[in-house]
Design a protein around this motif. Structure first.
Motif, PDB file in Angstrom:
ATOM      1  N   PRO A   1      13.425   5.278 -28.121  1.00  0.00           N
ATOM      2  CA  PRO A   1      13.299   5.243 -26.548  1.00  0.00           C
ATOM      3  C   PRO A   1      13.616   4.158 -26.145  1.00  0.00           C
ATOM      4  CG  PRO A   1      11.078   5.681 -27.946  1.00  0.00           C
ATOM      5  CD  PRO A   1      12.398   5.663 -28.880  1.00  0.00           C
ATOM      6  N   VAL A   2      13.487   3.826 -24.786  1.00  0.00           N
ATOM      7  CA  VAL A   2      13.632   2.669 -23.907  1.00  0.00           C
ATOM      8  C   VAL A   2      12.520   1.694 -24.282  1.00  0.00           C
ATOM      9  CG1 VAL A   2      13.784   1.293 -21.829  1.00  0.00           C
ATOM     10  CG2 VAL A   2      15.049   3.556 -22.220  1.00  0.00           C
TER      11      VAL A   2
ATOM     12  N   ARG B   1      25.364  -5.774 -20.870  1.00  0.00           N
ATOM     13  CA  ARG B   1      24.775  -4.563 -20.830  1.00  0.00           C
ATOM     14  C   ARG B   1      23.577  -4.032 -22.022  1.00  0.00           C
ATOM     15  NH1 ARG B   1      30.134  -3.608 -19.757  1.00  0.00           N
ATOM     16  NH2 ARG B   1      30.410  -2.980 -17.518  1.00  0.00           N
ATOM     17  N   PHE B   2      22.675  -3.179 -21.671  1.00  0.00           N
ATOM     18  CA  PHE B   2      21.553  -3.143 -22.780  1.00  0.00           C
ATOM     19  C   PHE B   2      21.927  -1.567 -22.921  1.00  0.00           C
ATOM     20  CE2 PHE B   2      19.840  -6.650 -20.320  1.00  0.00           C
ATOM     21  CZ  PHE B   2      20.069  -7.479 -21.273  1.00  0.00           C
TER      22      PHE B   2
ATOM     23  N   ASN C   1      27.341  -6.616 -25.383  1.00  0.00           N
ATOM     24  CA  ASN C   1      26.250  -5.391 -25.276  1.00  0.00           C
ATOM     25  C   ASN C   1      25.482  -5.567 -26.344  1.00  0.00           C
ATOM     26  OD1 ASN C   1      27.872  -3.527 -23.662  1.00  0.00           O
ATOM     27  ND2 ASN C   1      29.619  -3.874 -25.507  1.00  0.00           N
ATOM     28  N   TYR C   2      23.977  -5.535 -25.915  1.00  0.00           N
ATOM     29  CA  TYR C   2      22.916  -5.587 -26.712  1.00  0.00           C
ATOM     30  C   TYR C   2      22.722  -4.008 -27.098  1.00  0.00           C
ATOM     31  CZ  TYR C   2      22.106 -10.484 -26.637  1.00  0.00           C
ATOM     32  OH  TYR C   2      22.241 -11.903 -26.588  1.00  0.00           O
ATOM     33  N   ILE C   3      22.472  -3.876 -28.059  1.00  0.00           N
ATOM     34  CA  ILE C   3      22.090  -2.213 -28.483  1.00  0.00           C
ATOM     35  C   ILE C   3      20.801  -2.235 -29.264  1.00  0.00           C
ATOM     36  CG2 ILE C   3      22.922  -0.321 -29.742  1.00  0.00           C
ATOM     37  CD1 ILE C   3      25.673  -2.661 -29.097  1.00  0.00           C
ATOM     38  N   PHE C   4      19.882  -1.623 -28.890  1.00  0.00           N
ATOM     39  CA  PHE C   4      18.652  -1.697 -29.473  1.00  0.00           C
ATOM     40  C   PHE C   4      18.525  -0.299 -30.333  1.00  0.00           C
ATOM     41  CE2 PHE C   4      18.185  -4.054 -25.561  1.00  0.00           C
ATOM     42  CZ  PHE C   4      17.918  -5.231 -26.032  1.00  0.00           C
ATOM     43  N   THR C   5      17.994  -0.451 -31.639  1.00  0.00           N
ATOM     44  CA  THR C   5      18.157   0.782 -32.595  1.00  0.00           C
ATOM     45  C   THR C   5      16.771   0.880 -33.278  1.00  0.00           C
ATOM     46  OG1 THR C   5      19.175  -0.508 -34.383  1.00  0.00           O
ATOM     47  CG2 THR C   5      20.611   0.002 -32.587  1.00  0.00           C
ATOM     48  N   SER C   6      16.971   1.742 -34.322  1.00  0.00           N
ATOM     49  CA  SER C   6      15.971   1.902 -35.196  1.00  0.00           C
ATOM     50  C   SER C   6      16.552   1.354 -36.349  1.00  0.00           C
ATOM     51  CB  SER C   6      15.906   3.409 -35.779  1.00  0.00           C
ATOM     52  OG  SER C   6      17.099   3.830 -36.284  1.00  0.00           O
ATOM     53  N   ASP C   7      15.536   0.892 -37.382  1.00  0.00           N
ATOM     54  CA  ASP C   7      15.768   0.280 -38.846  1.00  0.00           C
ATOM     55  C   ASP C   7      16.943   1.035 -39.278  1.00  0.00           C
ATOM     56  OD1 ASP C   7      13.867  -1.868 -38.798  1.00  0.00           O
ATOM     57  OD2 ASP C   7      12.559  -0.785 -40.029  1.00  0.00           O
TER      58      ASP C   7
ATOM     59  N   LYS D   1      12.795  -7.515 -20.717  1.00  0.00           N
ATOM     60  CA  LYS D   1      12.689  -8.041 -19.433  1.00  0.00           C
ATOM     61  C   LYS D   1      14.393  -8.358 -19.065  1.00  0.00           C
ATOM     62  CE  LYS D   1       8.260 -10.178 -20.063  1.00  0.00           C
ATOM     63  NZ  LYS D   1       7.644 -11.510 -20.519  1.00  0.00           N
ATOM     64  N   ARG D   2      14.939  -7.391 -18.513  1.00  0.00           N
ATOM     65  CA  ARG D   2      16.219  -7.465 -18.425  1.00  0.00           C
ATOM     66  C   ARG D   2      16.832  -8.497 -17.821  1.00  0.00           C
ATOM     67  NH1 ARG D   2      18.753  -1.662 -19.231  1.00  0.00           N
ATOM     68  NH2 ARG D   2      16.733  -0.616 -19.767  1.00  0.00           N
TER      69      ARG D   2
END
Length: 139
Positions: free
Chosen positions: A11-12, A4-5, A40-46, A17-18
């Motif tokens: 923002p997304v 999951r992402f 789980n891949y969690i995309f975040t800020s610095d 490319k899922r």
């Protein structure tokens, strides 16, 4: 199980490319004789990732990725945190697209889930070679 992402405090990212990412992550796990569990891949800020780096690893610096693997025999579970700000900055630095750099970092995370480390120059060189190999398969 599932890969999951998620996006935390950002923002997304449109360059994700899922399906391509899921395919290469599954291939890496299979190549290392693992089956995917809950990943789980969690995309975040610095700043979000810096707080994780400080709290859990006691590192006081920005990074592009932090990986927390868990294992149930040959099933791997894990959380992979990625700073989109670092990815974007590194893409400019290395003169590649942000989407390409994101895929490299996601591959890097999958390799960490499989137990690979990059804490010495030799290990880093081997990991980079594998990243290049898996990126090459996507072209």
């Amino acid at each position: 199980m599932a890969i999951r992402f998620f996006f935390e405090e950002i923002p997304v990212f449109k360059g994700l490319k899922r399906q391509e990412a899921k395919k290469v992550i599954r291939q890496i796990l299979a190549d290392f004789s693992f089956t995917p569990g809950e990943i789980n891949y969690i995309f975040t800020s610095d700043n979000y990732l810096l707080a994780i780096n400080r709290q859990y690893l006691k590192h006081d610096y920005y990074t592009d990725i932090v990986t927390f693997p868990g294992y149930d025999q040959k099933t791997v579970h894990g959380d992979v945190f990625i700073s989109i700000e670092r990815v974007t900055e590194n893409a400019a630095k290395y003169k590649v697209t942000a989407a390409n750099e994101l895929m490299r970092v996601m591959i890097h995370g999958a390799l960490h889930l499989c137990g690979m480390e990059d804490n010495t120059p030799a290990r880093k060189k081997k990991m980079t070679a594998l990243e290049d190999q898996y990126l090459g398969r996507l072209k």
